[in-house]
Structures are given as structure tokens and as C-alpha cells.
Scaffold this motif. Structure first.
Motif, PDB file in Angstrom:
ATOM      1  N   SER A  25       0.822  -1.219   0.000  1.00  0.00           N
ATOM      2  CA  SER A  25       0.000   0.000   0.000  1.00  0.00           C
ATOM      3  C   SER A  25       0.851   1.263   0.000  1.00  0.00           C
ATOM      4  N   ARG A  26       2.124   1.131   0.367  1.00  0.00           N
ATOM      5  CA  ARG A  26       3.029   2.288   0.381  1.00  0.00           C
ATOM      6  C   ARG A  26       4.012   2.278  -0.781  1.00  0.00           C
ATOM      7  N   SER A  27       3.973   1.262  -1.631  1.00  0.00           N
ATOM      8  CA  SER A  27       4.961   1.159  -2.701  1.00  0.00           C
ATOM      9  C   SER A  27       4.809   2.265  -3.736  1.00  0.00           C
ATOM     10  N   ILE A  28       3.594   2.768  -3.954  1.00  0.00           N
ATOM     11  CA  ILE A  28       3.407   3.866  -4.905  1.00  0.00           C
ATOM     12  C   ILE A  28       4.097   5.127  -4.378  1.00  0.00           C
ATOM     13  N   ALA A  29       3.936   5.394  -3.104  1.00  0.00           N
ATOM     14  CA  ALA A  29       4.593   6.564  -2.514  1.00  0.00           C
ATOM     15  C   ALA A  29       6.112   6.414  -2.579  1.00  0.00           C
ATOM     16  N   ALA A  30       6.610   5.209  -2.315  1.00  0.00           N
ATOM     17  CA  ALA A  30       8.054   4.975  -2.374  1.00  0.00           C
ATOM     18  C   ALA A  30       8.564   5.140  -3.802  1.00  0.00           C
ATOM     19  N   SER A  31       7.809   4.648  -4.778  1.00  0.00           N
ATOM     20  CA  SER A  31       8.195   4.797  -6.184  1.00  0.00           C
ATOM     21  C   SER A  31       8.237   6.267  -6.579  1.00  0.00           C
ATOM     22  N   SER A  32       7.245   7.031  -6.151  1.00  0.00           N
ATOM     23  CA  SER A  32       7.209   8.465  -6.456  1.00  0.00           C
ATOM     24  C   SER A  32       8.396   9.185  -5.849  1.00  0.00           C
ATOM     25  N   PHE A  33       8.736   8.808  -4.624  1.00  0.00           N
ATOM     26  CA  PHE A  33       9.889   9.420  -3.953  1.00  0.00           C
ATOM     27  C   PHE A  33      11.169   9.139  -4.723  1.00  0.00           C
ATOM     28  N   LEU A  34      11.366   7.887  -5.116  1.00  0.00           N
ATOM     29  CA  LEU A  34      12.583   7.517  -5.844  1.00  0.00           C
ATOM     30  C   LEU A  34      12.619   8.141  -7.228  1.00  0.00           C
ATOM     31  N   ALA A  35      11.467   8.296  -7.877  1.00  0.00           N
ATOM     32  CA  ALA A  35      11.414   8.882  -9.220  1.00  0.00           C
ATOM     33  C   ALA A  35      11.795  10.358  -9.206  1.00  0.00           C
ATOM     34  N   GLY A  36      11.645  11.014  -8.076  1.00  0.00           N
ATOM     35  CA  GLY A  36      11.987  12.424  -7.980  1.00  0.00           C
ATOM     36  C   GLY A  36      13.448  12.715  -8.258  1.00  0.00           C
ATOM     37  N   ASP A  37      14.316  11.730  -8.097  1.00  0.00           N
ATOM     38  CA  ASP A  37      15.738  11.914  -8.366  1.00  0.00           C
ATOM     39  C   ASP A  37      16.117  11.572  -9.803  1.00  0.00           C
ATOM     40  N   GLU A  38      15.158  11.150 -10.603  1.00  0.00           N
ATOM     41  CA  GLU A  38      15.425  10.845 -12.010  1.00  0.00           C
ATOM     42  C   GLU A  38      15.851  12.127 -12.721  1.00  0.00           C
ATOM     43  N   HIS A  62      22.097  28.579 -17.973  1.00  0.00           N
ATOM     44  CA  HIS A  62      22.130  29.711 -18.893  1.00  0.00           C
ATOM     45  C   HIS A  62      20.798  29.735 -19.626  1.00  0.00           C
ATOM     46  N   ALA A  63      20.153  30.903 -19.636  1.00  0.00           N
ATOM     47  CA  ALA A  63      18.833  31.034 -20.252  1.00  0.00           C
ATOM     48  C   ALA A  63      18.857  30.513 -21.685  1.00  0.00           C
ATOM     49  N   GLY A  64      17.907  29.627 -22.002  1.00  0.00           N
ATOM     50  CA  GLY A  64      17.770  29.102 -23.352  1.00  0.00           C
ATOM     51  C   GLY A  64      18.648  27.920 -23.695  1.00  0.00           C
ATOM     52  N   ILE A  65      19.540  27.520 -22.792  1.00  0.00           N
ATOM     53  CA  ILE A  65      20.444  26.391 -23.045  1.00  0.00           C
ATOM     54  C   ILE A  65      20.045  25.224 -22.142  1.00  0.00           C
ATOM     55  N   THR A  66      19.881  24.053 -22.748  1.00  0.00           N
ATOM     56  CA  THR A  66      19.426  22.875 -22.033  1.00  0.00           C
ATOM     57  C   THR A  66      20.344  22.515 -20.873  1.00  0.00           C
ATOM     58  N   ALA A  67      19.731  22.129 -19.754  1.00  0.00           N
ATOM     59  CA  ALA A  67      20.464  21.684 -18.572  1.00  0.00           C
ATOM     60  C   ALA A  67      19.780  20.423 -18.034  1.00  0.00           C
ATOM     61  N   THR A  68      20.553  19.571 -17.371  1.00  0.00           N
ATOM     62  CA  THR A  68      20.015  18.350 -16.774  1.00  0.00           C
ATOM     63  C   THR A  68      19.905  18.543 -15.270  1.00  0.00           C
ATOM     64  N   VAL A  69      18.695  18.266 -14.747  1.00  0.00           N
ATOM     65  CA  VAL A  69      18.414  18.443 -13.317  1.00  0.00           C
ATOM     66  C   VAL A  69      17.560  17.280 -12.822  1.00  0.00           C
ATOM     67  N   PRO A  70      17.456  17.088 -11.503  1.00  0.00           N
ATOM     68  CA  PRO A  70      16.539  16.079 -10.978  1.00  0.00           C
ATOM     69  C   PRO A  70      15.087  16.485 -11.269  1.00  0.00           C
ATOM     70  N   LEU A  71      14.228  15.497 -11.407  1.00  0.00           N
ATOM     71  CA  LEU A  71      12.819  15.746 -11.727  1.00  0.00           C
ATOM     72  C   LEU A  71      12.155  16.668 -10.718  1.00  0.00           C
ATOM     73  N   TRP A  72      12.466  16.518  -9.432  1.00  0.00           N
ATOM     74  CA  TRP A  72      11.830  17.360  -8.416  1.00  0.00           C
ATOM     75  C   TRP A  72      12.163  18.830  -8.638  1.00  0.00           C
ATOM     76  N   LEU A  73      13.411  19.126  -9.056  1.00  0.00           N
ATOM     77  CA  LEU A  73      13.809  20.509  -9.304  1.00  0.00           C
ATOM     78  C   LEU A  73      13.163  21.028 -10.589  1.00  0.00           C
ATOM     79  N   VAL A  86      11.848  19.585 -21.020  1.00  0.00           N
ATOM     80  CA  VAL A  86      12.013  18.951 -22.330  1.00  0.00           C
ATOM     81  C   VAL A  86      11.499  17.514 -22.206  1.00  0.00           C
ATOM     82  N   PRO A  87      10.459  17.151 -22.951  1.00  0.00           N
ATOM     83  CA  PRO A  87       9.941  15.779 -22.844  1.00  0.00           C
ATOM     84  C   PRO A  87      11.005  14.765 -23.266  1.00  0.00           C
ATOM     85  N   PRO A  88      11.139  13.673 -22.498  1.00  0.00           N
ATOM     86  CA  PRO A  88      12.117  12.638 -22.869  1.00  0.00           C
ATOM     87  C   PRO A  88      11.692  11.931 -24.155  1.00  0.00           C
TER      88      PRO A  88
END
Length: 116
Positions: A25-38, A62-73, A86-88
């Protein structure tokens, strides 16, 4: 009380954090938590030097230049209208149609390899 809960947990518990079982019953919440670092790509609307986070350094931005960040950010910056996400590639309509076809095929015994 917590040790009683773990000892009475049934065999269907999911292991997310080492040997600690997570009740289904808590695995969805755990999955969401872990996905935030994707990691995901954004196009920021601001300039900022490298930022240090607990998980490591990100940026510079830099404005207009692609950057990689965690999903939560990325979601936080998008809500504040400071970046566009940017959609994967796997979120493309053609790829999703192929995933749907694959997963509806009764001869396939697993999930589609197209998804992360």
C-alpha cells in the motif's frame, strides 16, 4: 511498534530500501519518492552558476540552453515559470503507440523495453 509492523508484514512486501520491506500500500509513494531523483532536461529562463546540492552539483544554468536536473527541481522550476521541461524521447506519441502495442500483445511476457 515499528518492529512489530515489519515482522507481521506479509511476503508481498516490496523491497525498495535495502532489506527494509515496504508494504504494497506504500509502494506507490516509495516509487514516487525515488522517481523524484530521475534526471530530466530543462530549458531554464534564468542564469545561475553551479549549485551545490546534497546529491551533488548541478548547473550552471544559462537562459535558453538545455540543462540536466533532478525531476523534483524541474517541476519546481516549471511551477514558478522559470524553466520549460524537455519531454524525454520515450514520451513521443509514436514510441508510446509501440509500447501500447507491445504490452497488449499476449505473446509478450514482460514490459516494453522502450520505457525506462
Amino acid at each position: 511498534a515499528a518492529s512489530e509492523n515489519l515482522s507481521t508484514m506479509d511476503a508481498s512486501a516490496v523491497n525498495f530500501f535495502g532489506n527494509t520491506g515496504v508494504h504494497p500500500s506504500r509502494s506507490i509513494a516509495a516509487s514516487s519518492f525515488l522517481a523524484g531523483d530521475e534526471s530530466i532536461q530543462i530549458v531554464p529562463a534564468f542564469n545561475l552558476p553551479e549549485m551545490g546540492l546534497i546529491s551533488g552539483a548541478i548547473g550552471p544554468f544559462h537562459a535558453g540552453i538545455t540543462a540536466t536536473v533532478p525531476l523534483w527541481l524541474a517541476t519546481m522550476l516549471r511551477r514558478r515559470k522559470l524553466a520549460k521541461i524537455v519531454p524525454p524521447p520515450w514520451l513521443d506519441a509514436d514510441v508510446l503507440r509501440e509500447v501500447l502495442r507491445f504490452e497488449r500483445d499476449p505473446r509478450e511476457a514482460s514490459f516494453s523495453p522502450e520505457l525506462p
